[in-house]
Write an enzyme that holds these catalytic residues in place. Structure first.
Site, mmCIF file in Angstrom:
data_model
loop_
_atom_site.group_PDB
_atom_site.id
_atom_site.type_symbol
_atom_site.label_atom_id
_atom_site.label_comp_id
_atom_site.label_asym_id
_atom_site.label_seq_id
_atom_site.Cartn_x
_atom_site.Cartn_y
_atom_site.Cartn_z
ATOM 1 N N ASP A 68 0.919 -1.175 -0.150
ATOM 2 C CA ASP A 68 -0.084 0.065 0.129
ATOM 3 C C ASP A 68 0.966 1.275 0.007
ATOM 4 O O ASP A 68 0.480 2.079 -0.645
ATOM 5 C CB ASP A 68 -1.009 -0.157 1.116
ATOM 6 C CG ASP A 68 -0.308 -0.181 2.409
ATOM 7 O OD1 ASP A 68 1.018 -0.650 2.578
ATOM 8 O OD2 ASP A 68 -1.129 -0.263 3.622
ATOM 9 N N ASN A 69 1.879 1.371 0.866
ATOM 10 C CA ASN A 69 2.607 2.370 1.014
ATOM 11 C C ASN A 69 3.502 2.604 -0.323
ATOM 12 O O ASN A 69 3.737 3.778 -0.794
ATOM 13 C CB ASN A 69 3.628 2.650 2.290
ATOM 14 C CG ASN A 69 2.616 2.927 3.370
ATOM 15 O OD1 ASN A 69 1.900 3.947 3.661
ATOM 16 N ND2 ASN A 69 2.684 1.904 4.342
#
Length: 323
Positions: A68-69
């Site tokens: 996600d990041n």
């Protein structure tokens, strides 16, 4: 993909392979683990039954994708060494792209990046979720912009109310599951606007803790791209710019991680030769907040007091946990 595998503790991040040492420690066989890919590599095509449901041809290529990041960073163009992304989501991160693997101190992650290189990341557990808690549970309102209108520009950098944002313990830099949220400095003159500002500043100070460690690692940055729900707030972005002493900018797209995933798919499908060129083609910068020198000077002093508060309360957090 390598970026997601970096968070398993089973990956030799520097050499981008499963760690024989960690597999032995955990009693895991390499045969039990999947193949590893760069985030932009094609890993196959759509299954016929999925293609039928989606109304797409089965020849559509599928890219590995990213954590996600890492996807959020790609979605803000954080794909060149030194580029920095700050995310104000449920948790908060400062993410700096790097051409080389750097061995980090405790509390900082050094992971493989979705662009094929590496990144450094500091992560706090409660960021925009602190604002949500204060608005929803304490002020009992969902009208976030209306409450933030009471925080005027001249108020930034002059708050004597502090907030420690440890609603769920803390990750970077303390690695302490027992620390908790605290308001400090309240007096009869303070209003809900002062407390709301303290919440936003407390989250920003915590991310400043992360930034301080990254600077000590020589991972300096001249500007930041911001994403996540908290980054929609112009007040919060200005606060970040003032605190860190550098411009903070957003992109026109509202969903950075989804855009990042689309960019990786575009590279995998051969639409773009590499991630950097895809970012240059697709990402449009939007609003920018520039730091105010006087507010920056105040926040530098304020950050020292903020850090002192945690040090003073550390033993008390343990006492509270033991009750």
């Amino acid at each position: 993909d390598y970026s997601d595998a970096s968070g398993t503790l089973l990956l030799d991040v520097r050499n981008k392979c499963w760690s024989k040492e960690m597999l032995a420690v955990c009693g895991v066989s390499q045969r039990q683990l999947p193949r590893l890919f760069e985030s932009y590599e094609t890993v196959g095509t759509l299954k016929p039954e999925i293609a039928e449901v989606l109304g797409l041809p089965a020849s559509v290529k599928v890219a590995a994708g990213a954590g996600d990041n890492a996807a959020a960073a790609i979605g803000t163009g954080t794909a060149c060494s030194g580029a920095c992304n700050i995310s104000l989501g449920t948790s908060g991160t400062i993410f700096i792209a790097s051409d080389q693997f750097l061995l980090p101190p405790d509390g900082i992650h050094s992971f493989a990046h979705a662009d094929g290189r590496y990144h450094l990341m500091g992560c706090m557990l409660s960021a925009a979720s602190c604002n949500k808690w204060f608005m929803d549970e304490i002020l009992r309102t969902k009208d976030y912009p209306a409450e933030q209108k009471n925080i005027t520009d001249e108020m930034l950098g002059h708050n004597h109310v502090y907030y420690l944002p440890y609603l769920m313990g803390e990750r970077t830099p303390h690695l302490n599951p027992n620390c908790r949220g605290v308001f400090f400095g309240l007096s009869a003159i303070h209003t809900k606007a002062d407390m709301l500002r303290a919440v936003m500043e407390g989250v920003s100070y915590s991310l400043c803790d992360c930034q301080q460690i990254l600077r000590e690692m020589k991972a300096n940055t001249q500007a930041m791209m911001a994403c996540g729900g908290g980054a929609k707030s112009a007040v919060w972005r200005q606060m970040l710019a003032d605190m860190y002493g550098c411009p903070v900018q957003t992109i026109r797209a509202k969903e950075g991680p989804a855009l990042g995933a689309a960019i990786l798919a575009g590279v995998g499908a051969g639409v773009f030769p590499d991630v950097v060129s895809a970012c240059e083609h697709l990402i449009e910068p939007d609003e920018i907040c520039r730091p105010d020198a006087a507010a920056h000077a105040y926040y530098e002093k304020g950050h020292k007091l903020y850090q002192k508060l945690y040090a003073s309360l550390k033993d008390s957090f343990e006492d509270l946990a033991a009750l």
